[in-house]
Design an enzyme around this catalytic site. Structure first.
Site, PDB file in Angstrom:
ATOM      1  N   GLN A  18      -2.711  31.474  53.828  1.00 56.63           N
ATOM      2  CA  GLN A  18      -3.977  31.379  53.092  1.00 56.63           C
ATOM      3  C   GLN A  18      -4.094  30.205  52.119  1.00 56.63           C
ATOM      4  O   GLN A  18      -5.161  29.580  52.036  1.00 56.63           O
ATOM      5  CB  GLN A  18      -4.200  32.709  52.321  1.00 56.63           C
ATOM      6  N   ARG A  39       1.805  25.340  65.734  1.00 57.76           N
ATOM      7  CA  ARG A  39       2.819  25.543  66.768  1.00 57.76           C
ATOM      8  C   ARG A  39       2.156  25.964  68.076  1.00 57.76           C
ATOM      9  O   ARG A  39       1.261  26.813  68.052  1.00 57.76           O
ATOM     10  CB  ARG A  39       3.767  26.687  66.355  1.00 57.76           C
ATOM     11  N   PHE A  98       4.424  24.807  53.845  1.00 57.35           N
ATOM     12  CA  PHE A  98       5.587  25.461  54.457  1.00 57.35           C
ATOM     13  C   PHE A  98       6.587  25.886  53.397  1.00 57.35           C
ATOM     14  O   PHE A  98       6.491  25.505  52.228  1.00 57.35           O
ATOM     15  CB  PHE A  98       6.277  24.498  55.436  1.00 57.35           C
ATOM     16  N   GLU A 141       1.248  35.771  48.115  1.00 55.92           N
ATOM     17  CA  GLU A 141       0.272  36.106  47.077  1.00 55.92           C
ATOM     18  C   GLU A 141       0.804  36.931  45.894  1.00 55.92           C
ATOM     19  O   GLU A 141       0.773  36.512  44.741  1.00 55.92           O
ATOM     20  CB  GLU A 141      -0.892  36.858  47.749  1.00 55.92           C
ATOM     21  N   ASP A 170      -3.007  32.771  46.291  1.00 60.52           N
ATOM     22  CA  ASP A 170      -3.251  32.007  47.518  1.00 60.52           C
ATOM     23  C   ASP A 170      -4.476  31.090  47.426  1.00 60.52           C
ATOM     24  O   ASP A 170      -4.361  29.891  47.248  1.00 60.52           O
ATOM     25  CB  ASP A 170      -3.437  32.969  48.697  1.00 60.52           C
ATOM     26  N   GLY A 249     -12.108  38.931  25.825  1.00 66.68           N
ATOM     27  CA  GLY A 249     -12.535  37.805  25.006  1.00 66.68           C
ATOM     28  C   GLY A 249     -13.004  38.340  23.663  1.00 66.68           C
ATOM     29  O   GLY A 249     -12.481  39.335  23.171  1.00 66.68           O
ATOM     30  N   GLY A 250     -14.006  37.708  23.100  1.00 63.41           N
ATOM     31  CA  GLY A 250     -14.503  38.150  21.806  1.00 63.41           C
ATOM     32  C   GLY A 250     -15.459  39.333  21.897  1.00 63.41           C
ATOM     33  O   GLY A 250     -15.868  39.869  20.876  1.00 63.41           O
ATOM     34  N   GLN A 274     -22.220  42.815  23.162  1.00 66.82           N
ATOM     35  CA  GLN A 274     -22.297  41.437  22.658  1.00 66.82           C
ATOM     36  C   GLN A 274     -22.664  41.510  21.178  1.00 66.82           C
ATOM     37  O   GLN A 274     -23.703  42.080  20.820  1.00 66.82           O
ATOM     38  CB  GLN A 274     -23.372  40.674  23.453  1.00 66.82           C
TER      39      GLN A 274
HETATM   40  N1  COA Z   1       5.886  22.520  65.381  1.00 66.10           N
HETATM   41  C1  COA Z   1       7.164  22.808  65.200  1.00 66.10           C
HETATM   42  N2  COA Z   1       7.628  23.556  64.170  1.00 66.10           N
HETATM   43  C2  COA Z   1       6.706  24.001  63.308  1.00 66.10           C
HETATM   44  C3  COA Z   1       5.337  23.715  63.431  1.00 66.10           C
HETATM   45  C4  COA Z   1       4.937  22.933  64.538  1.00 66.10           C
HETATM   46  N3  COA Z   1       3.664  22.636  64.757  1.00 66.10           N
HETATM   47  N4  COA Z   1       4.683  24.310  62.412  1.00 66.10           N
HETATM   48  C5  COA Z   1       5.615  24.917  61.670  1.00 66.10           C
HETATM   49  N5  COA Z   1       6.837  24.754  62.195  1.00 66.10           N
HETATM   50  C6  COA Z   1       8.100  25.268  61.710  1.00 66.10           C
HETATM   51  C7  COA Z   1       8.471  24.787  60.348  1.00 66.10           C
HETATM   52  O1  COA Z   1       8.985  23.497  60.402  1.00 66.10           O
HETATM   53  C8  COA Z   1       9.503  25.809  59.944  1.00 66.10           C
HETATM   54  O2  COA Z   1      10.745  25.482  60.537  1.00 66.10           O
HETATM   55  P1  COA Z   1      12.155  25.605  59.759  1.00 66.10           P
HETATM   56  O3  COA Z   1      12.171  26.980  59.175  1.00 66.10           O
HETATM   57  O4  COA Z   1      13.162  25.401  60.829  1.00 66.10           O
HETATM   58  O5  COA Z   1      12.172  24.562  58.718  1.00 66.10           O
HETATM   59  C9  COA Z   1       9.018  27.081  60.640  1.00 66.10           C
HETATM   60  O6  COA Z   1       8.030  26.657  61.574  1.00 66.10           O
HETATM   61  C10 COA Z   1       8.404  28.143  59.745  1.00 66.10           C
HETATM   62  O7  COA Z   1       7.793  27.581  58.624  1.00 66.10           O
HETATM   63  P2  COA Z   1       7.134  28.465  57.470  1.00 66.10           P
HETATM   64  O8  COA Z   1       5.847  28.988  57.993  1.00 66.10           O
HETATM   65  O9  COA Z   1       7.099  27.744  56.208  1.00 66.10           O
HETATM   66  O10 COA Z   1       8.198  29.608  57.240  1.00 66.10           O
HETATM   67  P3  COA Z   1       8.075  31.152  57.031  1.00 66.10           P
HETATM   68  O11 COA Z   1       7.131  31.798  57.968  1.00 66.10           O
HETATM   69  O12 COA Z   1       9.455  31.590  57.058  1.00 66.10           O
HETATM   70  O13 COA Z   1       7.505  31.300  55.533  1.00 66.10           O
HETATM   71  C11 COA Z   1       5.925  31.325  53.738  1.00 66.10           C
HETATM   72  C12 COA Z   1       6.147  31.514  55.248  1.00 66.10           C
HETATM   73  C13 COA Z   1       4.429  31.434  53.484  1.00 66.10           C
HETATM   74  C14 COA Z   1       6.668  32.387  52.935  1.00 66.10           C
HETATM   75  C15 COA Z   1       6.432  29.913  53.338  1.00 66.10           C
HETATM   76  O14 COA Z   1       5.784  28.993  54.180  1.00 66.10           O
HETATM   77  C16 COA Z   1       6.191  29.528  51.881  1.00 66.10           C
HETATM   78  O15 COA Z   1       6.838  30.015  50.968  1.00 66.10           O
HETATM   79  N6  COA Z   1       5.261  28.570  51.675  1.00 66.10           N
HETATM   80  C17 COA Z   1       4.995  27.994  50.375  1.00 66.10           C
HETATM   81  C18 COA Z   1       4.134  28.880  49.525  1.00 66.10           C
HETATM   82  C19 COA Z   1       2.930  29.363  50.255  1.00 66.10           C
HETATM   83  O16 COA Z   1       2.075  28.592  50.616  1.00 66.10           O
HETATM   84  N7  COA Z   1       2.876  30.678  50.478  1.00 66.10           N
HETATM   85  C20 COA Z   1       1.840  31.297  51.251  1.00 66.10           C
HETATM   86  C21 COA Z   1       0.660  31.428  50.518  1.00 66.10           C
HETATM   87  S1  COA Z   1      -0.626  32.038  51.538  1.00 66.10           S
END
Ligand code: COA
Length: 418
Positions: A18, A39, A98, A141, A170, A249-250, A274
């Site tokens: 998100q 992906r 990511f 989140e 998010d 607030g106030g 108010q």
């Molecule tokens: N082609 C190839 N690989 C891809 C890709 C693509 N098009 N898109 C993503 N990937 C890979 C990434 O490189 C990653 O690989 P790695 O683990 O080997 O480095 C893998 O897919 C998964 O990435 P990610 O989605 O970040 O990991 P996750 O699912 O384990 O974690 C979160 C998800 C949200 C917890 C994490 O991304 C995070 O903490 N993000 C930062 C904070 C955030 O935005 N949180 C979400 C708020 S909505």
């Protein structure tokens, strides 16, 4: 010339879930060409999460990825990385959210990206900022709401820390990032150089919880917080307590029961006293004697009995629906509103008229409701469209990058793209 403010801005949306998608979706609404890089297997995880119709992209995805194009590509293969690098060379912005280190592991560090295209602005969302000792954590989140001070200050004093239904961690972080990206674009237009713009979810939550840091310092100075329900009958500890539904607030306020509350969980209004409107407020709720009564006439005098006052107002509300109550109170200029359910908001004709809630046509699904742009412009109206199917624009984007039909076929055969 296009009437869209961000026409001509090309964005690589390397985001998921998100926080990142909310940012890039708004860039797309405002006219940027946003290419969502996903992906080939499954794409953004939200396509598959909380589905309401089997085998169709979930609303979680469609409501955060409208107006974008989708390029399904495995950026971990050499050919996929080459495509990504070509895209980087001709884009204005790249946004990613990511897990910490994932971009570096893919060989797409900020330094490398900056070298490929010095004009490109790189937007990054993480759970914690670089200086945090928790900067290796994966964050969703509610984790951010906990770490950003929202949870400890939300809820009732005799209950646990509470999470808000609004996406403070998010979407809020995505909005902060968008402000940073547009700021960096303005600077880039002057200097020719892009930069990295980072926003952490903890910081973005804390920014919205700023008033509680105000209260922390007041508490440390004077030992109590007058506008909290704990004053003057309860106790204060050394940290800002949860204040229930207090005004914050106030102006004191509270959630008050209206007719039907016994069976309708949303038969309530939020009522605000108010200070400058006390006379009319007291008259509106049938207590004109409170205007002159020294126990009621000032905010200070009222505070020790504020919950009794709210109790009296609830008696006045007992035979009025929340809509009837607000219709009366608006005449007396009392700041108030009905507590609206999601069902009521979804069906609200005013929301449809303003485009804040819009019905969107989605391929394979039919129509669905989404929240349109909360930002209104005098010279342009965002046109909210559906979200792309996974890889819907892969061939089109590759062709734009100069790949011919034969190259594209090979990339498909090697399962580099989908
Ligand atoms: N082609 C190839 N690989 C891809 C890709 C693509 N098009 N898109 C993503 N990937 C890979 C990434 O490189 C990653 O690989 P790695 O683990 O080997 O480095 C893998 O897919 C998964 O990435 P990610 O989605 O970040 O990991 P996750 O699912 O384990 O974690 C979160 C998800 C949200 C917890 C994490 O991304 C995070 O903490 N993000 C930062 C904070 C955030 O935005 N949180 C979400 C708020 S909505």
């Amino acid at each position: 010339m296009s009437d869209k403010p961000l026409a001509g801005i090309k964005v690589i949306d390397f985001t998921g879930v998100q926080a990142g998608p909310a940012c890039t979706q708004m860039l797309a609404w405002f006219g940027a060409d946003v290419i969502k890089v996903e992906r080939p297997q499954g794409g953004d995880v939200t396509r598959n999460q909380l589905r309401d119709i089997p085998d169709l992209d979930a609303l979680y995805f469609t409501m955060l990825n409208s107006n974008k194009r989708s390029l399904a590509i495995n950026t971990k293969t050499p050919e996929g990385k080459e495509v990504m690098e070509k895209l980087i060379r001709e884009s204005d912005i790249l946004v990613e959210n990511f897990a910490p280190g994932a971009m570096d592991r893919m060989g797409l560090s900020w330094e490398h990206i900056h070298e490929l295209n010095p004009r490109l602005i790189f937007g990054s969302v993480k759970g914690f900022n670089d200086d945090s000792s928790w900067n290796d954590l994966k964050v969703y989140e509610n984790v951010a709401q906990a770490a950003g001070g929202a949870a400890s200050t939300t809820g009732f004093w005799d209950g646990p820390p509470t999470i808000s239904g609004s996406a403070l961690g998010d979407s809020n972080t995505g909005m902060h990032l968008m402000i940073g990206l547009l700021t960096a674009i303005i600077q880039r237009n002057a200097t020719g150089l892009g930069q990295k713009v980072s926003v952490s979810m903890q910081d973005a939550v804390l920014n919205l919880t700023r008033v509680k840091l105000r209260d922390q310092q007041r508490l440390e100075k004077v030992g109590y917080l007058e506008e909290y329900p704990q004053y003057p009958h309860g106790e204060f500890g050394d940290a800002v307590p949860r204040g229930g539904n207090a005004g914050g607030g106030g102006q004191p306020g509270w959630i008050l029961k209206c007719k039907g509350w016994e069976t309708d969980p949303n038969a309530y209004i939020y009522f605000t006293i108010q200070e400058q409107n006390w006379k009319r407020t007291a008259e509106a709720i049938g207590h004109p004697e409170w205007v002159e009564d020294p126990d009621y006439t000032s905010a200070r005098a009222r505070q020790p009995r504020i919950m009794e006052i709210f109790g009296e107002i609830e008696k006045w509300l007992a035979d009025k629906t929340k809509y009837e109550a607000v219709d009366i109170l608006r005449e007396w200029e009392v700041p108030c509103a009905p507590v609206l359910s999601m069902k009521e908001l979804a069906e609200d004709p005013d929301m449809r008229k303003s485009g804040t809630i819009v019905e969107v046509e989605q391929k394979e699904r039919g129509t669905y409701l989404t929240v349109g742009s909360p930002v209104k412009f005098s010279g342009f109206k965002p046109d909210i469209k559906g979200a792309p199917l996974l890889g819907e624009h892969t061939d089109e984007v590759l062709a734009d990058l100069g790949y011919d039909a034969d190259d594209i076929r090979k990339l498909h055969e090697g399962q580099v793209v989908a």
